[in-house]
Design an enzyme around this catalytic site. Structure first.
Site, PDB file in Angstrom:
ATOM      1  N   GLU A 114      -8.770  -1.728   5.889  1.00 16.40           N
ATOM      2  CA  GLU A 114      -7.493  -1.882   6.606  1.00 16.40           C
ATOM      3  C   GLU A 114      -7.741  -1.932   8.113  1.00 16.40           C
ATOM      4  O   GLU A 114      -7.179  -2.759   8.816  1.00 16.40           O
ATOM      5  CB  GLU A 114      -6.566  -0.708   6.271  1.00 16.40           C
ATOM      6  CG  GLU A 114      -5.252  -0.764   7.047  1.00 16.40           C
ATOM      7  CD  GLU A 114      -4.266   0.329   6.654  1.00 16.40           C
ATOM      8  OE1 GLU A 114      -4.698   1.378   6.150  1.00 16.40           O
ATOM      9  OE2 GLU A 114      -3.060   0.117   6.861  1.00 16.40           O
ATOM     10  N   GLN A 139       0.852  -1.202   0.000  1.00 15.99           N
ATOM     11  CA  GLN A 139       0.000   0.000   0.000  1.00 15.99           C
ATOM     12  C   GLN A 139       0.885   1.249   0.000  1.00 15.99           C
ATOM     13  O   GLN A 139       1.578   1.515   0.987  1.00 15.99           O
ATOM     14  CB  GLN A 139      -0.871  -0.016   1.259  1.00 15.99           C
ATOM     15  CG  GLN A 139      -1.745   1.189   1.457  1.00 15.99           C
ATOM     16  CD  GLN A 139      -2.190   1.323   2.910  1.00 15.99           C
ATOM     17  OE1 GLN A 139      -1.545   0.772   3.807  1.00 15.99           O
ATOM     18  NE2 GLN A 139      -3.252   2.038   3.155  1.00 15.99           N
ATOM     19  N   SER A 182       1.162   6.523   2.490  1.00 11.97           N
ATOM     20  CA  SER A 182       1.847   7.509   3.342  1.00 11.97           C
ATOM     21  C   SER A 182       3.071   8.101   2.643  1.00 11.97           C
ATOM     22  O   SER A 182       3.759   7.416   1.874  1.00 11.97           O
ATOM     23  CB  SER A 182       2.313   6.855   4.638  1.00 11.97           C
ATOM     24  OG  SER A 182       1.234   6.273   5.309  1.00 11.97           O
ATOM     25  N   SER A 218       4.851  -1.194   4.036  1.00  9.80           N
ATOM     26  CA  SER A 218       5.027  -2.577   4.493  1.00  9.80           C
ATOM     27  C   SER A 218       5.056  -3.494   3.278  1.00  9.80           C
ATOM     28  O   SER A 218       4.264  -3.318   2.336  1.00  9.80           O
ATOM     29  CB  SER A 218       3.867  -3.001   5.392  1.00  9.80           C
ATOM     30  OG  SER A 218       3.705  -2.076   6.434  1.00  9.80           O
ATOM     31  N   GLU A 264      -5.262   8.550  17.741  1.00 10.92           N
ATOM     32  CA  GLU A 264      -5.931   9.865  17.845  1.00 10.92           C
ATOM     33  C   GLU A 264      -6.921  10.028  16.684  1.00 10.92           C
ATOM     34  O   GLU A 264      -8.053  10.500  16.877  1.00 10.92           O
ATOM     35  CB  GLU A 264      -4.889  11.006  17.802  1.00 10.92           C
ATOM     36  CG  GLU A 264      -4.038  11.129  19.051  1.00 10.92           C
ATOM     37  CD  GLU A 264      -2.944  10.058  19.143  1.00 10.92           C
ATOM     38  OE1 GLU A 264      -2.611   9.437  18.108  1.00 10.92           O
ATOM     39  OE2 GLU A 264      -2.438   9.833  20.256  1.00 10.92           O
TER      40      GLU A 264
HETATM   41  C1  LIG Z   1       4.193  -0.665  11.398  1.00  8.54           C
HETATM   42  C2  LIG Z   1       3.677   0.351  10.418  1.00  8.54           C
HETATM   43  C3  LIG Z   1       3.321  -0.069   9.143  1.00  8.54           C
HETATM   44  C4  LIG Z   1       2.849   0.862   8.219  1.00  8.54           C
HETATM   45  N1  LIG Z   1       2.553   0.418   6.944  1.00  8.54           N
HETATM   46  C5  LIG Z   1       2.128   1.305   6.018  1.00  8.54           C
HETATM   47  C6  LIG Z   1       1.887   0.898   4.673  1.00  8.54           C
HETATM   48  O1  LIG Z   1       2.057  -0.281   4.324  1.00  8.54           O
HETATM   49  N2  LIG Z   1       1.513   1.818   3.765  1.00  8.54           N
HETATM   50  C7  LIG Z   1       1.310   3.116   4.095  1.00  8.54           C
HETATM   51  O2  LIG Z   1       0.920   3.892   3.221  1.00  8.54           O
HETATM   52  N3  LIG Z   1       1.553   3.573   5.364  1.00  8.54           N
HETATM   53  C8  LIG Z   1       1.956   2.686   6.323  1.00  8.54           C
HETATM   54  N4  LIG Z   1       2.214   3.121   7.610  1.00  8.54           N
HETATM   55  C9  LIG Z   1       2.108   4.545   7.902  1.00  8.54           C
HETATM   56  C10 LIG Z   1       0.931   4.949   8.785  1.00  8.54           C
HETATM   57  O3  LIG Z   1      -0.291   4.841   8.096  1.00  8.54           O
HETATM   58  C11 LIG Z   1       1.201   6.385   9.239  1.00  8.54           C
HETATM   59  O4  LIG Z   1       2.375   6.346  10.016  1.00  8.54           O
HETATM   60  C12 LIG Z   1       0.058   6.958  10.042  1.00  8.54           C
HETATM   61  O5  LIG Z   1      -1.053   7.181   9.225  1.00  8.54           O
HETATM   62  C13 LIG Z   1       0.443   8.256  10.745  1.00  8.54           C
HETATM   63  O6  LIG Z   1       1.012   9.167   9.882  1.00  8.54           O
HETATM   64  P1  LIG Z   1       2.400   9.891  10.234  1.00  8.54           P
HETATM   65  O7  LIG Z   1       3.383   8.844  10.613  1.00  8.54           O
HETATM   66  O8  LIG Z   1       2.726  10.799   9.101  1.00  8.54           O
HETATM   67  O9  LIG Z   1       2.105  10.752  11.542  1.00  8.54           O
HETATM   68  P2  LIG Z   1       1.413  12.186  11.620  1.00  8.54           P
HETATM   69  O10 LIG Z   1       0.193  12.194  10.779  1.00  8.54           O
HETATM   70  O11 LIG Z   1       2.443  13.223  11.334  1.00  8.54           O
HETATM   71  O12 LIG Z   1       0.967  12.259  13.132  1.00  8.54           O
HETATM   72  C14 LIG Z   1       1.870  12.641  14.185  1.00  8.54           C
HETATM   73  C15 LIG Z   1       1.069  12.677  15.477  1.00  8.54           C
HETATM   74  O13 LIG Z   1       0.048  13.708  15.407  1.00  8.54           O
HETATM   75  C16 LIG Z   1      -1.235  13.149  15.681  1.00  8.54           C
HETATM   76  N5  LIG Z   1      -2.266  13.806  14.839  1.00  8.54           N
HETATM   77  C17 LIG Z   1      -2.165  14.068  13.511  1.00  8.54           C
HETATM   78  N6  LIG Z   1      -3.294  14.640  13.065  1.00  8.54           N
HETATM   79  C18 LIG Z   1      -4.164  14.714  14.131  1.00  8.54           C
HETATM   80  C19 LIG Z   1      -5.496  15.190  14.289  1.00  8.54           C
HETATM   81  N7  LIG Z   1      -6.200  15.701  13.284  1.00  8.54           N
HETATM   82  N8  LIG Z   1      -6.050  15.083  15.529  1.00  8.54           N
HETATM   83  C20 LIG Z   1      -5.356  14.570  16.580  1.00  8.54           C
HETATM   84  N9  LIG Z   1      -4.073  14.108  16.476  1.00  8.54           N
HETATM   85  C21 LIG Z   1      -3.480  14.179  15.266  1.00  8.54           C
HETATM   86  C22 LIG Z   1      -1.098  11.684  15.343  1.00  8.54           C
HETATM   87  O14 LIG Z   1      -2.054  10.894  16.027  1.00  8.54           O
HETATM   88  C23 LIG Z   1       0.330  11.368  15.768  1.00  8.54           C
HETATM   89  O15 LIG Z   1       0.380  11.107  17.143  1.00  8.54           O
HETATM   90  C24 LIG Z   1       2.694   2.217   8.570  1.00  8.54           C
HETATM   91  C25 LIG Z   1       3.041   2.635   9.861  1.00  8.54           C
HETATM   92  C26 LIG Z   1       3.527   1.710  10.787  1.00  8.54           C
HETATM   93  C27 LIG Z   1       3.899   2.190  12.160  1.00  8.54           C
END
Ligand SMILES: Cc1cc2nc3c(=O)[nH]c(=O)nc-3n(C[C@H](O)[C@H](O)[C@H](O)COP(=O)(O)OP(=O)(O)OC[C@H]3O[C@@H](n4cnc5c(N)ncnc54)[C@H](O)[C@@H]3O)c2cc1C
Length: 408
Positions: A245, A127, A130, A162, A378
């Site tokens: 998902e 997928q 991100s 992933s 969140e």
């Molecule tokens: C083990 C693992 C596997 C993954 N696999 C995939 C994959 O296969 N494909 C893929 O596309 N992605 C994947 N991801 C990515 C995952 O979907 C993102 O990490 C996740 O959506 C959070 O985005 P970010 O890391 O950019 O954090 P951010 O969006 O930058 O968030 C940072 C912090 O701010 C908080 N926050 C952000 N916006 C808000 C809001 N509106 N209200 C309250 N709090 C908020 C969040 O909760 C978090 O604590 C994976 C992540 C992990 C850990």
């Protein structure tokens, strides 16, 4: 509580005619394809072609267009004959996210091309959503797809992908109209992970492994026939992927009582009476009860699913799964005493799936990611508050538009 909560096939009652017919169909299939004498991949292909892969898949594409709840009856017949059960870990993104999206939005040709090798496990999926600057705020993504004749040319960077190191196909969300409002400027593609310009680099995690990757896309050509849904409809298509998902992470299948994290914790408790304390006992009892509630809620969610596509209720299952996994594994590490300070192996690997059976410290480290992957806790709380409980929406800082008014 519903009387058949524990069993989709209504144990103890006479099967409904639809179920009876399905069971007979499986038996007839098994009479022609002996699971012991047929190589595993041939058996899986024949099962798909007979419409017995997943009974809710469309006719002609691995299913019979039946309610999803009848799958359990088919599985029961296959198990009685000694056929190997479908391993959901084999192609977790393919089965849990790509298949429902292709079924909902794919053309006949796309379904024909992708569903069979996806289900048999021949082609693994990943997928590509991100990006370094777009996770929770997914619609802010910057990867661009520009039309060029019959193709789209894609440039950008994805992250946390992933299984990209094993995948043949990737679900890609990209910006096709930079001038449109951000949710309206996206389209959804299937990208060939072996195409020129796709570069996959491992990202090592807390556990020592690299389950996920960075993916660099440089002038990658995707035929327009690999677009899922209309141009500019990517956000709507992505919602189907994301809702599936959450269900797939939080509550993908029926499990017996005391399996998963709570099963490991209970086994440790029984095996080591000398480590018991009153406080650990109280906490384990609470976690056990919560895990059982989550399991039963998962059963209920699957019944809702049988009647249609997952709704925002999947977010509750995902939120609970993450919280419980983290609390239970923390309990396990504490219960292990000084052994809980030891980690078995920090070798860099690129695993084929997440192996929670590896040990308590692995479970503790890996479960940190549970509240991030598939949407953070969140964000799950925002969705539950606004779309399930109907609480007033908090305007989003980026657009000023409440969550509930965004296209779904
Ligand atoms: C083990 C693992 C596997 C993954 N696999 C995939 C994959 O296969 N494909 C893929 O596309 N992605 C994947 N991801 C990515 C995952 O979907 C993102 O990490 C996740 O959506 C959070 O985005 P970010 O890391 O950019 O954090 P951010 O969006 O930058 O968030 C940072 C912090 O701010 C908080 N926050 C952000 N916006 C808000 C809001 N509106 N209200 C309250 N709090 C908020 C969040 O909760 C978090 O604590 C994976 C992540 C992990 C850990």
């Amino acid at each position: 509580m519903n009387g058949d909560m524990d069993n989709d096939t209504n144990a103890g009652q006479a099967p409904q005619p639809e179920e009876q017919e399905l069971r007979e169909r499986v038996r007839a299939f098994l009479a022609e394809h002996d699971p012991a004498g047929t190589p595993r991949d041939q058996f899986a292909s024949a099962r798909f072609d007979a419409g017995l892969a997943a009974v809710h898949y469309p006719r002609g594409h691995g299913g019979l267009g039946l309610p999803r709840s009848l799958q359990a009856a088919a599985e029961e017949e296959f198990a009685k004959a000694g056929a190997a059960p479908l391993d959901p870990l084999r192609n977790v993104i393919g089965l849990g996210m790509a298949a429902p999206t292709i079924i909902a939005f794919g053309t006949e040709e796309q379904k024909r091309r992708w569903l069979r090798p996806l289900w048999t496990g021949e082609e693994v999926w990943c997928q590509l959503f991100s990006e370094p600057g777009a996770g929770s705020d997914l619609a802010g993504l910057a990867t661009r797809a520009v039309r060029d004749g019959e193709d789209w040319v894609v440039n950008g960077q994805k992250v946390w992908t992933s299984l990209a190191h094993r995948a043949r196909w990737g679900l890609l969300l990209a910006r096709t109209d930079p001038d449109a409002p951000k949710h309206a400027g996206l389209s959804y593609f299937v990208v060939d992970m072996r195409a020129p310009g796709v570069e996959v680099r491992p990202l090592r995690q807390l556990t020592g492994e690299a389950e996920f990757n960075e993916v660099f896309l440089t002038d990658v050509r995707i035929p327009d026939s690999h677009r899922l849904g209309g141009v500019g409809e990517g956000w709507r298509v992505a919602q189907t992927t994301l809702m599936n998902e959450r269900v797939s992470i939080g509550s993908s299948r029926s499990v017996p009582r005391e399996t998963g994290g709570i099963g490991y914790a209970a086994a440790a408790w029984r095996a080591h009476p000398g480590r018991r304390t009153h406080d650990l006992h109280q906490r384990l009892l609470r976690l056990w009860a919560e895990a059982e509630v989550a399991r039963l809620a998962g059963e209920r969610l699957r019944q809702l699913l049988a009647a249609g596509e997952p709704g925002p209720e999947g977010s509750a299952a995902k939120l609970t799964f993450a919280r419980l996994n983290q609390e239970i594994s923390a309990w396990e590490v504490e219960f292990a005493g000084s052994d809980g300070l030891r980690y078995d192996d920090w070798t860099m690997r690129r695993p084929e799936f997440t192996d929670y059976g590896r040990g308590p410290v692995y479970r503790y480290l890996r479960s940190r990611g549970n509240s991030i992957e598939g949407g953070t806790s969140e964000i799950m709380r925002n969705i539950i508050a606004e779309r399930v409980l109907g609480l007033p929406a908090e305007p989003r800082a980026d657009t000023g538009v409440p969550w509930k008014d965004l296209p779904r």
